[in-house]
Write an enzyme that holds these catalytic residues in place. Structure first.
Site, PDB file in Angstrom:
ATOM      1  N   GLU A 182      10.627 -16.530 -54.330  1.00 20.90           N
ATOM      2  CA  GLU A 182      11.141 -16.355 -55.682  1.00 20.90           C
ATOM      3  C   GLU A 182      10.086 -15.723 -56.596  1.00 20.90           C
ATOM      4  OE1 GLU A 182      13.148 -19.963 -53.826  1.00 20.90           O
ATOM      5  OE2 GLU A 182      11.146 -19.109 -53.862  1.00 20.90           O
ATOM      6  N   CYS A 203      11.804 -24.771 -54.298  1.00 19.63           N
ATOM      7  CA  CYS A 203      10.891 -25.903 -54.455  1.00 19.63           C
ATOM      8  C   CYS A 203      10.665 -26.163 -55.949  1.00 19.63           C
ATOM      9  CB  CYS A 203       9.567 -25.610 -53.746  1.00 19.63           C
ATOM     10  SG  CYS A 203       8.604 -24.301 -54.549  1.00 19.63           S
ATOM     11  N   CYS A 207       9.047 -23.089 -57.729  1.00 22.86           N
ATOM     12  CA  CYS A 207       9.961 -21.990 -58.012  1.00 22.86           C
ATOM     13  C   CYS A 207      11.044 -22.404 -59.000  1.00 22.86           C
ATOM     14  CB  CYS A 207      10.552 -21.463 -56.716  1.00 22.86           C
ATOM     15  SG  CYS A 207       9.273 -20.714 -55.663  1.00 22.86           S
ATOM     16  N   SER A 222      16.870 -23.671 -50.878  1.00 25.42           N
ATOM     17  CA  SER A 222      16.781 -24.350 -52.170  1.00 25.42           C
ATOM     18  C   SER A 222      15.359 -24.217 -52.721  1.00 25.42           C
ATOM     19  CB  SER A 222      17.140 -25.833 -52.001  1.00 25.42           C
ATOM     20  OG  SER A 222      17.037 -26.513 -53.233  1.00 25.42           O
ATOM     21  N   HIS A 274       5.417 -17.485 -53.147  1.00 28.77           N
ATOM     22  CA  HIS A 274       6.719 -17.902 -52.645  1.00 28.77           C
ATOM     23  C   HIS A 274       7.705 -16.742 -52.818  1.00 28.77           C
ATOM     24  CE1 HIS A 274       6.050 -22.517 -52.934  1.00 28.77           C
ATOM     25  NE2 HIS A 274       4.918 -21.898 -52.661  1.00 28.77           N
TER      26      HIS A 274
END
Length: 157
Positions: free
Chosen positions: A66, A91, A94, A89, A64
């Site tokens: 992040e 998940c 993350c 935003s 991901h």
């Protein structure tokens, strides 16, 4: 050389930090991936690491945005004064990374198309700023309309 974007308390700096994450999101889209980008900044605005969602490109479900930014930053002695900036935003996965390593602040580009774990992070003492940036919203809406199958896969549906 790492760049500095100014004080974390400056709203202009938050927008400048989001611009870095948006560069990553656009790069991911251009590669055929999911347009989510992130960047990790130090307390003085120093860019520590940046990355994009590379689940499609790498065939790695854990990559991901992040996660990529966090990995690019490398080891730090502590993360409490760092800021994770993400175009969407975060998940649960993350959000867990933010909690596990004690990242102190999260700046969210938008939570209109997906409301991940940012509310829960705030409940646990993380400083959260949601910008609901129109450019972030448009990027995700366009992507979701064009690739609903890939989006559903990314969010686990």
């Amino acid at each position: 050389m790492r760049r500095r974007l100014g004080s974390m308390d400056d709203g202009t700096a938050a927008r400048a930090m989001l611009a870095v994450a948006m560069e990553e999101a656009r790069a991911g889209l251009a590669e055929g991936g999911i347009p989510i980008g992130a960047a990790l900044f130090g307390p003085d605005g120093e860019l520590l690491g940046r990355g994009r969602n590379r689940r499609v490109q790498d065939g790695d479900p854990s990559m991901h945005a992040e996660t990529a930014a966090f990995r690019a930053a490398g080891r730090l002695r502590g993360y409490g004064r760092t800021t994770m900036v993400t175009t969407l935003s975060p998940c649960w996965y993350c959000s867990g990374l933010v909690r596990q390593f004690g990242i102190g602040r999260v700046v969210v580009g938008e939570a209109v198309t997906f409301s991940g774990g940012h509310g829960r992070l705030a409940e646990h003492g993380v400083s959260v700023t949601v910008l609901d940036d129109p450019e972030c919203v448009a990027l995700m809406r366009d992507f979701i309309a064009a690739r609903p199958d890939l989006w559903a896969e990314d969010i686990g549906e």
